[in-house]
Design an enzyme around this catalytic site. Sequence first.
Site, PDB file in Angstrom:
ATOM      1  N   CYS A  21      23.304  21.012  -1.254  1.00 48.50           N
ATOM      2  CA  CYS A  21      22.824  23.062  -2.230  1.00 48.50           C
ATOM      3  C   CYS A  21      22.825  22.549  -3.772  1.00 48.50           C
ATOM      4  O   CYS A  21      23.896  22.019  -4.106  1.00 48.50           O
ATOM      5  CB  CYS A  21      23.815  23.190  -1.453  1.00 48.50           C
ATOM      6  SG  CYS A  21      23.725  23.866   0.171  1.00 48.50           S
ATOM      7  N   GLY A  33      28.944  23.627   0.349  1.00 51.70           N
ATOM      8  CA  GLY A  33      30.035  22.693   1.050  1.00 51.70           C
ATOM      9  C   GLY A  33      30.402  23.599   2.624  1.00 51.70           C
ATOM     10  O   GLY A  33      29.424  23.982   2.831  1.00 51.70           O
ATOM     11  N   TRP A  44      20.541  22.946   1.208  1.00 49.70           N
ATOM     12  CA  TRP A  44      20.619  21.585   2.939  1.00 49.70           C
ATOM     13  C   TRP A  44      21.681  22.340   3.786  1.00 49.70           C
ATOM     14  O   TRP A  44      22.274  22.549   3.441  1.00 49.70           O
ATOM     15  CB  TRP A  44      20.767  20.408   2.213  1.00 49.70           C
ATOM     16  CG  TRP A  44      21.130  19.667   2.613  1.00 49.70           C
ATOM     17  CD1 TRP A  44      19.306  18.559   3.233  1.00 49.70           C
ATOM     18  CD2 TRP A  44      22.095  18.783   4.024  1.00 49.70           C
ATOM     19  NE1 TRP A  44      19.975  16.985   3.838  1.00 49.70           N
ATOM     20  CE2 TRP A  44      20.914  17.455   4.528  1.00 49.70           C
ATOM     21  CE3 TRP A  44      22.846  18.906   4.415  1.00 49.70           C
ATOM     22  CZ2 TRP A  44      21.620  16.711   5.183  1.00 49.70           C
ATOM     23  CZ3 TRP A  44      23.355  18.359   5.273  1.00 49.70           C
ATOM     24  CH2 TRP A  44      22.847  16.681   5.551  1.00 49.70           C
ATOM     25  N   ARG A  70      18.756  18.229  -4.445  1.00 53.41           N
ATOM     26  CA  ARG A  70      20.247  18.334  -3.706  1.00 53.41           C
ATOM     27  C   ARG A  70      19.835  18.902  -2.360  1.00 53.41           C
ATOM     28  O   ARG A  70      21.140  19.278  -1.481  1.00 53.41           O
ATOM     29  CB  ARG A  70      21.484  19.180  -4.237  1.00 53.41           C
ATOM     30  CG  ARG A  70      21.903  18.548  -5.959  1.00 53.41           C
ATOM     31  CD  ARG A  70      22.229  19.515  -6.531  1.00 53.41           C
ATOM     32  NE  ARG A  70      23.796  19.899  -5.777  1.00 53.41           N
ATOM     33  CZ  ARG A  70      24.803  19.089  -5.887  1.00 53.41           C
ATOM     34  NH1 ARG A  70      24.819  17.565  -7.255  1.00 53.41           N
ATOM     35  NH2 ARG A  70      26.114  18.937  -5.547  1.00 53.41           N
TER      36      ARG A  70
END
Length: 612
Positions: A2, A102, A75, A27
Amino acid sequence: MCGIVGYIGKRNSINIIFDGLKRLEYRGYDSAGVAVINDENEFNYYKKAGKVKELEKDFNGEILDGNIGIGHTRWATHGEPNDNNAHPHFDMNKHISVVHNGIIENFKTLKKKLTQEGYTFSTDTDTEVLANLIDFHCKTTHDFEKAVRYALTEVEGTYGLAMLCNTEPDKIIIARMGSPLMFGLGKDEIIVSSDAAAIIKHTKNVIYLEDGEMAILKRDGFQIKTINDVDIQREVQKIEYDLEQIEKGGFEHFMLKEICEQPDTIQNTYRGRINFETYDVKLGGLDSVREKLFNAKRIIITACGTAWHAGLVGEYMLEHYCRIPTEVEYASEFRYRNPIINKDDIVIVISQSGETADTRAAMKEAQRLGATVIGIVNAVGSTIAREVDCGTYIHAGPEIGVASTKAFTSQLMSLALITLMIGKHKGTIKEEEFKEIVDELKILPGKMKEIIGKMNEYKFVAEEFKDSLNFLYLGRGMNFPVALEGALKMKEISYIHAEGYPAAEMKHGPIALIDENMPVVFVAPKDDTYDKIVTNIEEIKARKGKIITISTDHDEEIKAYSDYTLSVPKTVDIFAPILNSIPLQFLSYYIASARGNNVDQPRNLAKSVTVE
Ligand code: G6P
């Protein structure tokens, strides 16, 4: 894992956010989204499954006008990567907007509590829970900053966050726990990002946020605090690279550019660290642990993915040249298996990004147990680089292609330098051999250039095997991890199933796979293992496998056994893995290209894995 971008300033935020997101796409690229606050203090947003390019193609620039905004490239962890689950997320009243990198581990408990308070949810994500939680606290505090703080004290898990509130449209609040976040200071503007790539075009002055901290960013200034409301003063740092280094520079893909950069990047790794006149090795970053390293009874190397393969080569180097017992651990396993570590142990963590969650957790576990932790890291200023006891940067420059190439060879070079430093001091490397190795360094980049010059050979072999369903990679000694890395590269970008094995182990199982359709790549340099590996090649040949060898230049004998040979110049053993890796990188690159895959952004992968 991310990417987050935010902008507050006088310019229209949207183009800055899109440009930043594209640079952070390595990412994660499952979905993307942006939200801005317009002149009427309303949120305008757009989010969509797929890449930033798709989002940009579809969006209506007029509607998203605004000079404060946040964006995200995802992601997926919680919830499939569809339009709805894409970030930014909002509370149900569209009062708060959040982008998050996260995992909120207790999101189910928080969701239950908020549901009881009348909150409803329209996505499967943990992030939407946080947006509602902030809104919930806003109702009582009427203060965005306080509401964020109260919400974060309830949250368990990891986050890098950028948040907006449409009743306080003059600020972005960001916060960090476990996921990287920084902001760049421009003239009357601040750009937030997960890493420097999205900032460098605008300014080189950046501030890194630490775990447990938040920052309130306004057009005319900023304030950093802990989540418990203690003020923090932080120095401004300079980004160390230039914009050109994160652009393709005429190459079709970043991966190809990065493969071709290796003669330079390898020199950047050893530059200033070897004295070619006095034959000395000096790694300034390790000065404080020299004695410990020289007296080490045991070294443990821990890392993930490609960096783990570098660690395996390091094990061979340290044991062979320094006679120090060395173990290599997957970081994800190390942290959870109650490792036996004591204060005399040296733990080396290897990480290109310096952000990998498992590697960072392994580092912390080793520190908790009292070991001295050394980092071998590429990304300057990254979390692991800042948190290790000491370390050495590999100086490979930004690596954008998701499949790691130049960072791998530079990690090998860093490990070789550490080996040389210890081996010379301990006398486990004899003077003559030491000189031979150091002299070889001077000509190694030239040899790498020769290998890179043979692109047409790699293309030709790739064309022959582009439709293969499987690949086997075999090597011995230090070249066994090279085989593992070759197989990983093939899997990552071509989606062809590939396995690496020690060549002699092949007869204990994988040989059953061999038939006329199975390509087998042998890493077979002219070294002490040569005769043995030739025997292994014959075993495959007898079973009609297709043999591709990475051989030493002018080795005519091996050609007789091989269907295809890709040769590299002779070098000293310690550098052989560096040279032998390059044809394998090319092979996977050209096969993936021939199959029409997105080489730089292979499916399901992310370059920096900041979740467990
Ligand atoms: C991800 C990447 C790999 C990389 C691994 C470790 O899985 O896709 O290419 O080797 O993480 O990353 P690090 O940044 O710690 O070297």
